[in-house]
Design a protein around this motif. Structure first.
Motif, PDB file in Angstrom:
ATOM      1  N   ALA A  73      -7.204 -33.518  66.118  1.00 19.91           N
ATOM      2  CA  ALA A  73      -7.596 -32.244  65.515  1.00 19.91           C
ATOM      3  C   ALA A  73      -6.428 -31.369  64.990  1.00 19.91           C
ATOM      4  N   LEU A  74      -5.534 -31.386  65.901  1.00 24.28           N
ATOM      5  CA  LEU A  74      -4.418 -30.592  65.776  1.00 24.28           C
ATOM      6  C   LEU A  74      -3.485 -31.052  64.849  1.00 24.28           C
ATOM      7  N   TYR A  75      -3.338 -32.501  64.608  1.00 21.87           N
ATOM      8  CA  TYR A  75      -2.615 -32.963  63.672  1.00 21.87           C
ATOM      9  C   TYR A  75      -2.944 -32.597  62.249  1.00 21.87           C
ATOM     10  N   GLN A  76      -4.614 -32.461  62.186  1.00 21.91           N
ATOM     11  CA  GLN A  76      -5.120 -32.208  60.798  1.00 21.91           C
ATOM     12  C   GLN A  76      -5.025 -30.851  60.544  1.00 21.91           C
ATOM     13  N   ALA A 100      -0.945 -43.222  64.322  1.00 23.85           N
ATOM     14  CA  ALA A 100      -2.053 -43.573  63.847  1.00 23.85           C
ATOM     15  C   ALA A 100      -3.088 -42.558  63.740  1.00 23.85           C
ATOM     16  N   TRP A 101      -3.081 -41.714  64.454  1.00 22.33           N
ATOM     17  CA  TRP A 101      -4.200 -40.363  64.158  1.00 22.33           C
ATOM     18  C   TRP A 101      -3.748 -39.844  62.803  1.00 22.33           C
ATOM     19  N   CYS A 102      -2.686 -39.712  62.305  1.00 20.09           N
ATOM     20  CA  CYS A 102      -2.101 -39.440  61.070  1.00 20.09           C
ATOM     21  C   CYS A 102      -2.454 -40.341  60.012  1.00 20.09           C
ATOM     22  N   LEU A 103      -2.004 -41.604  60.281  1.00 19.04           N
ATOM     23  CA  LEU A 103      -1.959 -42.713  59.071  1.00 19.04           C
ATOM     24  C   LEU A 103      -3.670 -42.990  58.778  1.00 19.04           C
ATOM     25  N   PHE A 104      -4.601 -42.638  59.537  1.00 18.85           N
ATOM     26  CA  PHE A 104      -5.844 -42.974  59.187  1.00 18.85           C
ATOM     27  C   PHE A 104      -6.561 -41.548  59.090  1.00 18.85           C
ATOM     28  N   PRO A 140      -0.960 -34.327  57.174  1.00 22.64           N
ATOM     29  CA  PRO A 140       0.332 -34.501  56.541  1.00 22.64           C
ATOM     30  C   PRO A 140       1.356 -34.970  57.783  1.00 22.64           C
ATOM     31  N   PHE A 141       2.068 -35.595  57.202  1.00 21.64           N
ATOM     32  CA  PHE A 141       2.876 -36.392  58.215  1.00 21.64           C
ATOM     33  C   PHE A 141       4.414 -36.844  57.471  1.00 21.64           C
ATOM     34  N   LEU A 142       5.282 -36.845  58.340  1.00 21.51           N
ATOM     35  CA  LEU A 142       6.642 -37.526  58.122  1.00 21.51           C
ATOM     36  C   LEU A 142       7.028 -38.347  59.509  1.00 21.51           C
ATOM     37  N   ALA A 143       7.093 -39.766  59.081  1.00 23.87           N
ATOM     38  CA  ALA A 143       7.259 -40.560  60.051  1.00 23.87           C
ATOM     39  C   ALA A 143       8.617 -41.240  59.993  1.00 23.87           C
ATOM     40  N   ARG A 162       4.200 -39.454  54.538  1.00 30.37           N
ATOM     41  CA  ARG A 162       5.481 -40.304  54.180  1.00 30.37           C
ATOM     42  C   ARG A 162       5.803 -41.160  55.338  1.00 30.37           C
ATOM     43  N   LEU A 163       6.148 -42.397  55.145  1.00 30.59           N
ATOM     44  CA  LEU A 163       7.123 -43.035  56.170  1.00 30.59           C
ATOM     45  C   LEU A 163       8.493 -42.850  55.532  1.00 30.59           C
ATOM     46  N   THR A 164       9.520 -42.393  56.410  1.00 31.61           N
ATOM     47  CA  THR A 164      10.658 -41.997  55.500  1.00 31.61           C
ATOM     48  C   THR A 164      11.769 -43.100  55.616  1.00 31.61           C
TER      49      THR A 164
END
Length: 248
Positions: free
Chosen positions: A153-156, A170-174, A178-181, A220-222
């Protein structure tokens, strides 16, 4: 070990099963320590790598998303209060393959560079969930480090999630989070195929520089290491993208 198996089953796998809309068989598979492949082969249509999902996404199929329960969002909103949409930095800090760990000083340097414009929240590795960062410069939230529902929930709710390649991504991928990995490639572990270009090709069906076919422009995967310069550049590009989208 049996202890690790039980911990992962209860705190990671069962919440994931719930949030992805899957069903746990009854009774669950009972393992006594490590299992031979013959014991679990009938239960495993795929291994945990995502190459088959990448193929499906490229073919136009809808990829399942995690659906977080409302109570978890309510808990996150209560914790954040008026400080909505923080930049959330998730740390990997474990003794297993430490070459994959977050470079803490680089992340702290980055956090200091943006704290006049963004609120920053650190999630420490679950094993260190309640340990404060040196000098208590930035807040942590042990609850989100330890509870998969609250973490998802926090990630969203975050403005952006920044992390190295690790399970929590994985909680962001699916989801739409928003994320930068960072740190997809680990040259310091030449014998670990998961951190090599050929491993990404074989296991995830991605070439270096490619993105997951279902990713949004804010996911994004950086393909870069987690140095301050790389983190700052990727984040600045992310912010510009958000600004352009909001202006459109």
């Amino acid at each position: 070990s049996r202890k690790y198996y039980e911990t992962m089953l209860q705190n990671v796998m069962r919440p994931a099963i719930d949030m992805i809309g899957a069903v746990e068989i009854d009774p669950p598979l009972q393992l006594n320590g490590a299992a031979d492949i013959e014991e679990v082969a009938d239960y495993c249509e795929w291994d945990y790598h995502i190459g088959h999902l990448v193929d499906a996404g490229r073919a136009g199929f809808e990829i399942p998303r995690f659906h977080v329960p409302l109570w978890a969002f309510d808990e996150v909103d209560a914790f954040l209060g008026h400080d909505k949409q923080p930049v959330v930095i998730t740390l990997r800090e474990t003794g297993a393959q430490p070459e994959r760990n977050s470079q803490l000083e680089e992340w702290l340097k980055f956090a200091r560079s943006i704290q006049d414009r963004h609120s920053v929240l650190f999630l420490r590795d679950t094993a260190l969930a309640s340990e404060r960062l040196d000098a208590n410069e930035f807040p942590i939230w042990p609850r989100a480090s330890e509870n998969a529902y609250v973490r998802a929930a926090l990630y969203q709710r975050a403005f952006c999630n920044l992390m190295v390649g690790n399970g929590p991504v994985a909680w962001c991928l699916f989801s739409d989070a928003p994320f930068l990995a960072f740190k997809q490639l680990i040259p310091a572990l030449p014998n670990w195929v998961g951190g090599q270009p050929e491993g990404w090709r074989e296991q995830c069906h991605l070439e270096v520089g490619e993105q997951l076919p279902w990713s949004t422009p804010q996911q994004r995967l950086t393909w870069t290491d987690d140095t301050f310069e790389n983190i700052a550049q990727a984040f600045n590009d992310f912010v510009r993208g958000v600004e352009l989208q909001n202006a459109a």
